[in-house]
Design a protein around this motif. Structure first.
Motif, PDB file in Angstrom:
ATOM      1  N   ALA A 285       0.827  -1.207   0.000  1.00  0.00           N
ATOM      2  CA  ALA A 285       0.000   0.000   0.000  1.00  0.00           C
ATOM      3  C   ALA A 285       0.864   1.260   0.000  1.00  0.00           C
ATOM      4  N   ILE A 286       1.994   1.236   0.721  1.00  0.00           N
ATOM      5  CA  ILE A 286       2.918   2.367   0.715  1.00  0.00           C
ATOM      6  C   ILE A 286       3.476   2.581  -0.688  1.00  0.00           C
ATOM      7  N   CYS A 287       3.902   1.495  -1.332  1.00  0.00           N
ATOM      8  CA  CYS A 287       4.449   1.598  -2.696  1.00  0.00           C
ATOM      9  C   CYS A 287       3.384   2.083  -3.676  1.00  0.00           C
ATOM     10  N   GLU A 288       2.173   1.584  -3.529  1.00  0.00           N
ATOM     11  CA  GLU A 288       1.086   2.001  -4.407  1.00  0.00           C
ATOM     12  C   GLU A 288       0.822   3.493  -4.254  1.00  0.00           C
ATOM     13  N   ALA A 289       0.820   3.989  -3.003  1.00  0.00           N
ATOM     14  CA  ALA A 289       0.593   5.415  -2.768  1.00  0.00           C
ATOM     15  C   ALA A 289       1.726   6.249  -3.355  1.00  0.00           C
ATOM     16  N   TYR A 290       2.955   5.788  -3.205  1.00  0.00           N
ATOM     17  CA  TYR A 290       4.119   6.494  -3.752  1.00  0.00           C
ATOM     18  C   TYR A 290       4.041   6.551  -5.282  1.00  0.00           C
ATOM     19  N   LEU A 307      16.028   1.739  -3.251  1.00  0.00           N
ATOM     20  CA  LEU A 307      15.954   2.279  -1.897  1.00  0.00           C
ATOM     21  C   LEU A 307      16.972   1.585  -0.993  1.00  0.00           C
ATOM     22  N   ASP A 308      17.677   2.376  -0.169  1.00  0.00           N
ATOM     23  CA  ASP A 308      18.673   1.817   0.745  1.00  0.00           C
ATOM     24  C   ASP A 308      17.971   1.368   2.024  1.00  0.00           C
ATOM     25  N   PHE A 309      17.685   0.085   2.112  1.00  0.00           N
ATOM     26  CA  PHE A 309      16.947  -0.426   3.258  1.00  0.00           C
ATOM     27  C   PHE A 309      17.777  -0.455   4.534  1.00  0.00           C
ATOM     28  N   PHE A 318      11.071   7.834   2.119  1.00  0.00           N
ATOM     29  CA  PHE A 318      10.254   7.220   1.070  1.00  0.00           C
ATOM     30  C   PHE A 318       8.803   7.120   1.517  1.00  0.00           C
ATOM     31  N   VAL A 319       8.599   6.653   2.745  1.00  0.00           N
ATOM     32  CA  VAL A 319       7.237   6.489   3.263  1.00  0.00           C
ATOM     33  C   VAL A 319       6.565   7.846   3.427  1.00  0.00           C
TER      34      VAL A 319
END
Length: 340
Positions: A285-290, A307-309, A318-319
């Motif tokens: 959902a976070i990726c979809e919103a981004y 992305l550097d995790f 990012f979030v």
């Protein structure tokens, strides 16, 4: 003069043709290397092991005929999941009906991902920086259908090839509950989707420092795999998440800055919702919103994958940009997502 002009035109046409062909070849990933020899070795070891009753003799057989002959992928799989020779012997001795019923499925593993190459072509279109990875089909000891290590995609065929016909009656109630739902999703029919998901993981960077980072790490793979294949995994969190989004978001926010992933990831149902892997839904959902907010969609895909995790700040930024959370309080000494 006309002859010279003809040859000049022909030379130009040939040069253009060669340029187009070379550009096309550069854009098309080579056919992935897929190894399934570990599956063959496992069943050879299995057949020999069940002919004896002594556990120590069985350990020796599995070690010699399976582990010692294993590929780099099997070694990586064992390391990633903590498998030992004892893990295999315990599984072999405990679940004979399971192994008998899963065996014919595992022997079809390579055919299940025969359609992988066209999906990797699509992935390279979305992410031109795609690096090659090797796909290893092996037999694990019932912990994982798929994982990665470095440039290796590691598929546990004793799980990933199953369906509802597999006999799980010897399992503990907890394992039966998990495998009933998992096999109902027909993982054999979705091995290409699983493999693309894991392939995306081989492109990602760093190890997540907290639950939020790990959820986004999995969400990126789910989101990009859907963009490539047009499919989502047919698992309960996919259906349950959207209908309970706000409650999940509020509960996740309380845990997300901690390191404990239990209740949210990797088949753990110890949460208020009783649904496994809701962390995958949150990450997706976070990726979809981004992605929805991004003007340049291809750049958004690249930013997700690169992305550097290992940086909690990078994940947090990012979030924040995704807009998924409006305000989240500071926890565990890490900055809050509402940081200015």
């Amino acid at each position: 003069m006309r002859v010279r002009r003809y040859f000049l035109k022909a030379a130009v046409s040939l040069a253009l043709l060669l340029f187009v062909l070379s550009a096309s070849a550069a854009d098309t990933p080579p056919s992935p290397t897929i190894s399934s020899v570990d599956i063959t070795h496992f069943w050879q070891a299995y057949d020999a092991a069940i002919r004896v009753s002594d556990p120590l003799a069985q350990q020796d057989i599995v070690q010699r005929l399976y582990i010692d002959k294993g590929t780099a992928g099997l070694r990586a799989f064992m390391e990633a999941k903590g498998y030992t020779v004892q893990s295999y012997v315990d599984a072999i001795r405990s679940y004979p009906r399971y192994w008998a019923s899963i065996r014919p499925h595992t022997l079809r593993a390579q055919s299940a991902i025969a359609a992988l190459q066209p999906e990797l072509v699509k992935l390279k279109v979305l992410y031109p920086q795609l690096r090659p990875a090797t796909v290893y089909l092996a037999i694990g000891a019932l912990k994982s259908g798929g994982t990665t290590q470095g440039d290796k995609v590691l598929i546990g065929a004793e799980l990933a090839t199953g369906d509802e016909t597999v006999d799980i009656g010897e399992m503990t109630p907890k394992m039966q509950a998990w495998l009933t739902g998992y096999f109902r999703s027909k993982p054999f029919d979705n091995m290409v989707l699983l493999t693309v998901h894991e392939f995306v993981h081989t492109q990602e960077h760093g190890t997540a420092r907290n639950l939020l980072g790990q959820a986004v790490y999995e969400g990126v793979a789910d989101f990009v795999a859907e963009k490539v294949t047009g499919r989502k995994p047919p698992l309960p969190y996919v259906d349950y998440g959207p209908g309970n989004a706000e409650a999940i978001k509020a509960a996740f926010a309380k845990d997300m800055n901690g390191e404990d992933t239990s209740g949210w990831l990797y088949n753990d149902t110890h949460n208020a919702f009783g649904v496994r892997d809701l962390g995958y839904y949150v990450g997706y959902a976070i990726c979809e919103a981004y992605y929805r907010k991004a003007l340049d969609k291809r750049a958004a895909i690249r930013q997700m994958i690169e992305l550097d995790f290992s940086s909690a700040h990078a994940v947090e930024d990012f979030v924040t940009l995704s807009g998924y959370f409006a305000r989240v309080p500071r926890q565990h000494g890490l900055p809050s997502l509402s940081r200015p």
